[in-house]
Design a protein around this motif. Sequence first.
Motif, PDB file in Angstrom:
ATOM      1  N   GLY A  16      45.918  38.893  45.922  1.00 22.67           N
ATOM      2  CA  GLY A  16      45.039  38.611  47.041  1.00 22.67           C
ATOM      3  C   GLY A  16      44.142  39.752  47.462  1.00 22.67           C
ATOM      4  N   VAL A  17      44.185  40.878  46.747  1.00 20.30           N
ATOM      5  CA  VAL A  17      43.378  42.044  47.112  1.00 20.30           C
ATOM      6  C   VAL A  17      42.400  42.359  45.983  1.00 20.30           C
ATOM      7  CG1 VAL A  17      43.404  44.481  47.764  1.00 20.30           C
ATOM      8  CG2 VAL A  17      45.262  42.963  48.510  1.00 20.30           C
ATOM      9  N   ASN A  18      41.133  42.593  46.336  1.00 23.70           N
ATOM     10  CA  ASN A  18      40.108  42.937  45.352  1.00 23.70           C
ATOM     11  C   ASN A  18      40.270  44.396  44.937  1.00 23.70           C
ATOM     12  OD1 ASN A  18      37.844  41.673  44.023  1.00 23.70           O
ATOM     13  ND2 ASN A  18      36.549  43.163  45.055  1.00 23.70           N
ATOM     14  N   LYS A  19      40.569  44.634  43.646  1.00 22.01           N
ATOM     15  CA  LYS A  19      40.820  45.993  43.174  1.00 22.01           C
ATOM     16  C   LYS A  19      39.997  46.291  41.919  1.00 22.01           C
ATOM     17  CE  LYS A  19      45.534  46.229  45.013  1.00 22.01           C
ATOM     18  NZ  LYS A  19      46.949  46.567  44.731  1.00 22.01           N
ATOM     19  N   THR A  20      39.640  47.572  41.790  1.00 18.56           N
ATOM     20  CA  THR A  20      38.882  48.034  40.627  1.00 18.56           C
ATOM     21  C   THR A  20      39.668  49.112  39.910  1.00 18.56           C
ATOM     22  OG1 THR A  20      36.767  47.527  41.687  1.00 18.56           O
ATOM     23  CG2 THR A  20      36.727  49.057  39.823  1.00 18.56           C
ATOM     24  N   ALA A  21      39.785  48.980  38.598  1.00 20.09           N
ATOM     25  CA  ALA A  21      40.504  49.983  37.806  1.00 20.09           C
ATOM     26  C   ALA A  21      39.808  50.164  36.470  1.00 20.09           C
ATOM     27  CB  ALA A  21      41.955  49.560  37.594  1.00 20.09           C
TER      28      ALA A  21
ATOM     29  N   SER B  85      38.299  45.151  18.765  1.00 19.82           N
ATOM     30  CA  SER B  85      37.914  46.519  19.092  1.00 19.82           C
ATOM     31  C   SER B  85      38.340  46.853  20.513  1.00 19.82           C
ATOM     32  CB  SER B  85      36.399  46.704  18.964  1.00 19.82           C
ATOM     33  OG  SER B  85      35.970  46.447  17.651  1.00 19.82           O
ATOM     34  N   ASN B  86      38.879  48.045  20.691  1.00 18.22           N
ATOM     35  CA  ASN B  86      39.329  48.485  22.010  1.00 18.22           C
ATOM     36  C   ASN B  86      38.252  49.315  22.695  1.00 18.22           C
ATOM     37  OD1 ASN B  86      42.326  47.697  22.249  1.00 18.22           O
ATOM     38  ND2 ASN B  86      42.210  48.618  20.216  1.00 18.22           N
ATOM     39  N   VAL B  87      38.010  49.016  23.961  1.00 21.19           N
ATOM     40  CA  VAL B  87      37.092  49.795  24.785  1.00 21.19           C
ATOM     41  C   VAL B  87      37.772  50.057  26.122  1.00 21.19           C
ATOM     42  CG1 VAL B  87      35.019  48.849  23.714  1.00 21.19           C
ATOM     43  CG2 VAL B  87      35.983  47.714  25.712  1.00 21.19           C
ATOM     44  N   ARG B  88      37.173  50.937  26.909  1.00 16.75           N
ATOM     45  CA  ARG B  88      37.736  51.234  28.229  1.00 16.75           C
ATOM     46  C   ARG B  88      36.597  51.220  29.250  1.00 16.75           C
ATOM     47  NH1 ARG B  88      42.717  53.716  29.436  1.00 16.75           N
ATOM     48  NH2 ARG B  88      42.894  54.271  31.648  1.00 16.75           N
ATOM     49  N   ASN B  89      36.704  50.353  30.235  1.00 16.06           N
ATOM     50  CA  ASN B  89      35.677  50.223  31.262  1.00 16.06           C
ATOM     51  C   ASN B  89      36.322  49.831  32.585  1.00 16.06           C
ATOM     52  OD1 ASN B  89      33.127  50.720  29.905  1.00 16.06           O
ATOM     53  ND2 ASN B  89      33.554  48.849  28.737  1.00 16.06           N
ATOM     54  N   ALA B  90      35.546  49.988  33.654  1.00 14.60           N
ATOM     55  CA  ALA B  90      36.009  49.576  34.978  1.00 14.60           C
ATOM     56  C   ALA B  90      35.978  48.063  35.086  1.00 14.60           C
ATOM     57  CB  ALA B  90      35.146  50.210  36.062  1.00 14.60           C
ATOM     58  N   VAL B  91      37.056  47.492  35.639  1.00 11.32           N
ATOM     59  CA  VAL B  91      37.169  46.049  35.798  1.00 11.32           C
ATOM     60  C   VAL B  91      37.608  45.752  37.224  1.00 11.32           C
ATOM     61  CG1 VAL B  91      38.314  43.943  35.021  1.00 11.32           C
ATOM     62  CG2 VAL B  91      37.799  45.758  33.377  1.00 11.32           C
ATOM     63  N   THR B  92      36.877  44.852  37.871  1.00 11.51           N
ATOM     64  CA  THR B  92      37.231  44.432  39.228  1.00 11.51           C
ATOM     65  C   THR B  92      37.959  43.103  39.164  1.00 11.51           C
ATOM     66  OG1 THR B  92      35.320  45.582  40.156  1.00 11.51           O
ATOM     67  CG2 THR B  92      36.338  43.876  41.515  1.00 11.51           C
TER      68      THR B  92
ATOM     69  N   ILE C   1      48.513  46.773  40.365  1.00 12.86           N
ATOM     70  CA  ILE C   1      47.119  46.870  39.941  1.00 12.86           C
ATOM     71  C   ILE C   1      47.049  46.532  38.462  1.00 12.86           C
ATOM     72  CG2 ILE C   1      47.120  49.312  39.259  1.00 12.86           C
ATOM     73  CD1 ILE C   1      44.331  49.489  40.630  1.00 12.86           C
ATOM     74  N   HIS C   2      45.916  46.026  38.019  1.00 16.08           N
ATOM     75  CA  HIS C   2      45.768  45.683  36.600  1.00 16.08           C
ATOM     76  C   HIS C   2      45.647  46.959  35.783  1.00 16.08           C
ATOM     77  CE1 HIS C   2      41.977  45.653  38.768  1.00 16.08           C
ATOM     78  NE2 HIS C   2      41.289  45.851  37.666  1.00 16.08           N
TER      79      HIS C   2
ATOM     80  N   LEU D 291      37.557  34.245  36.070  1.00 12.13           N
ATOM     81  CA  LEU D 291      38.438  33.088  36.028  1.00 12.13           C
ATOM     82  C   LEU D 291      39.778  33.400  36.690  1.00 12.13           C
ATOM     83  CD1 LEU D 291      37.606  31.918  32.411  1.00 12.13           C
ATOM     84  CD2 LEU D 291      37.183  30.600  34.495  1.00 12.13           C
ATOM     85  N   CYS D 292      40.276  34.628  36.456  1.00 13.52           N
ATOM     86  CA  CYS D 292      41.539  35.018  37.091  1.00 13.52           C
ATOM     87  C   CYS D 292      41.378  35.117  38.600  1.00 13.52           C
ATOM     88  CB  CYS D 292      42.017  36.346  36.513  1.00 13.52           C
ATOM     89  SG  CYS D 292      43.455  37.045  37.358  1.00 13.52           S
TER      90      CYS D 292
END
Length: 961
Positions: free
Chosen positions: A679-684, A667-674, A773-774, A746-747
């Motif tokens: 080397g940079v902490n990003k949220t998308a 199942s596909n969902v869409r949510n914010a992932v950090t 960015i991811h 883990l990543c």
Amino acid sequence: MAFLDNRRSATWLRRMLVTTALTGVLAGGQALAQAVEPEEAAPAETPMTTGDEIVVTASRTATNGLQAPTPTQVIGAETIEKQGVTTVMEVLNQNPAFKATRSPGANATNTSSPAQATADLRALGGQRTLVLVNQSRVVPFAPASNLGVPTTTDLNLFPTLMIERVDVVTGGASALYGSDAVSGVVNLIMKKRYEGVEITGQAGISQRADYATHRLGFIAGTGFNDDRGHVVLSADYSNNDGMDDIYTRDWGREEWMIVSNSQRTVAGTPGFGQPAFILSPNVHNSLGAGGVITSNIAGLANMTFNPDGTIRPFQRGSIFGGQVMIGGEGESIIKGVAQVPDVQRLTFYGSVYYDFSESLTGYVEGGFSRSRGFLDGIAIRLASQAIARDNAFIPTQVRALLPTATASFNISRIAYDMGKNYYDIVNETPHGTVGLEGKLGGSWKWDAHVSYGVNNYSAITHDNPISANLAFAIDAVRDPVSGNVVCRAALAGNPAAAGCQPLNLFGAGNFTAAARDYVLGEGSSKVKYDQLTAAANLVGEPFSTWAGPVSVAIGGEYRRETEKLTADAIGSANGFLTAGNAVPYGGDFNVKEGYVEVTVPLARDVPALHSLSLNGAYRYADYSTVGAQSAWKVGGTWEPIEGLNIRVARSRDIRAPAINELYSPGSNVRNAVTLVVDGVNKTANIPQNTSKGSLDVGPEYANTLTAGLAYRGTGGLRGLGFSIDYYKIKIEDAITNLSTANIASLCSSGDSYFCGLFSYGPDASTADPNDRIHTGLTAGSLNVGAFEQEGVDMTLSYATSAGFLGEGGRYSIAASGTYILHAFVDSGTGAAPVDRAGENGWTNLGSIPTFRGNLSQTIGTSGWELSLQTIFISKGVQDVTYNTLPTNTINDNRVPTVAYFNLFGKIFAGGDRKFELFWAINNLLDKDPPPTPYTILNFPTNGQYYDKVGRNFTIGARARF
């Protein structure tokens, strides 16, 4: 029985039974063994025989349980009949080695298969327990679920009247039977001969006038053509009306739940300084039956709506977290949700065996089953629903208090008033086998068969909220032309909103019937799963050693399995709000395999070596999906004196991935992932699918060690039998699906494999074109989990005459127990494995009590019989990880010891006991289940181990002609 309604009046009965309970604890037991007459007493693992040779499931070369190096327990037809159960699952789940992971009484929220009856040895998942019928595979049950629900055999397939005995191999057996025999094997041995007709009818009801049951079944058989042929037919119909929500029971009305204490760090609030989790009664939903304003707006925050649209302060509980709170107004989130679903079951089974000659027998056997489960589900829950300022239903009082700059505000609501969804699941399975058995001369025998079965699954979900329709209906505005209240999307001409009816959420009961009908829909899904198997076996004794003949079994098998899932358009697009979504897919696999087993006697009838033998087996399998695989077993048995058997076995077992673990689209969902990227902490906010299968997933492997002893009394100890066995099973590369949070963690910690599951693209927030960015995540089934369980199984049986009771007087005791030393679970997230032994709650995979025991004592004569059964579950904890860190403390982590008593009776009449009146009182003392809440589904107790129904009664009759 009126005195039993008063619990204080039952004190004398508790005292009378306490000795029995203590005996059960010390013996460790359960009534597993086939009941036997005193002069024919045998331990639990030796099937009784009337002349025909019996091969136990733990070995294709051994003719009794003591010859096999892998422990085997036996449930006889007498035990099943004694309890008046409708499915063999009900007896299996009393065995301490089993867990009722998926059964009607345990998994009332199993929306995809409420009637399912699964065998789960060692609490390692039903997909790791192989179920056979007469040593042959049967088509599995595959619900319409995109992963998450294992593919297992449904024990509803078989009429209990047709079962001769059940062999339970409590160790790995993949070398003998192939994939899935990781934690053990359940082999249903069906009756091949029966003379006459037996009819059984029974009815039952709980003390609270629910859980009504009815059953009618028969078995008939005869020989023909001078007894060269034998035909046996059986049919069984049963229905159970189930049990309604928690408010039908005293313990349910206490409303126990574990609440996350969101205020523990907020000074001045009731929860400040207290544990992170609170186990408490009087827990209600915090959503509000009429809706609650959750936005922080002066004069409106925490206001709830009366039915007339006026507002008042919502009576919020003292401590709250998520969607629940301790105290306050309202009721449980699961108000109206069935604790036990309604189940109907109809099963036919039959066989015809014909001796063409003394050395050749042909047979046809098979049947048809139909089970139907009805489940009352949940009401619509809205934790944070945005309401636009121009919503036409906003009450005047609220609109006047809205600040001018406020474009929208949020409300929560639980829509008890709109009813609840409910599920109608039908499972139909025709299956059949055609085979030959023969003798080649001397000790050599052979058999071959072809079997085919189809599992047809159908699910319909009624009154299921449609996410898109709900969103359209809530966003209601006034048409500037007509002045009518309409859906904004429909007014704008959005074709997807055609037919939209506006929904008023402000206050209970203010919606129209048209709006309700628009928001709620009907979903459907179907699965066709078919299995074709062809197998042949050869067993004989090619030569002898000084200690006796060497036994050899060789064989081969071909198996093909195919699955196809179809679903309605809304469910296929994950369009339902709560459950009922199933994305279509199909898949198949085939396997060609061969095995050999050898038993070599090394000594016989010498001092300290009454017998000594070695046993080994090897299987090679070629899967179309995971390629060549092998499994093996080696073990030995030593009988220093007659009747005492010491055994040890070591095996390497496999489980190949099921079709859904390979082909499910998830199942596909869409949510914010950090995530840490370069080397940079990003949220998308990205699309993600972590519930799909994967063609790259490989098999699971298990290493199992068993060692123990079994004793069958001789001489003055005739009638006594016992066994004790140590086991250790370690499963590696367990198939699992990690969550998005697990994979991102883990990543971010530097694991390149899990980073590779993300897709990447240019980061538009920076000017550097090389910045990434991811942009998405796709992660299917993975071989990253592991289990390791270590424990001790114990059985005891004893039978003796008791002439003081009258003609045919006898007494017997049968018991078994399992003590868990360790139950390590490695979820594959990189965290240290957790030992779940002693965890009696049901939130976590692999949780299992430290000790479970079951004891049955029977006295009787030729005219009557009375049995008392004691079921014991040791004390434990809700979750072994509670109170290990400052962030997961809890006020009370204890789960008390629980003992249940069941009383069974029979009265016989007519010659040879042709007529029989039987009765049962389950949960004799009306013991309430302890609070063991499941916080995800908000159920207050663990039905996998504890009885939710309470005292219930069954009465029935059997007639044999």
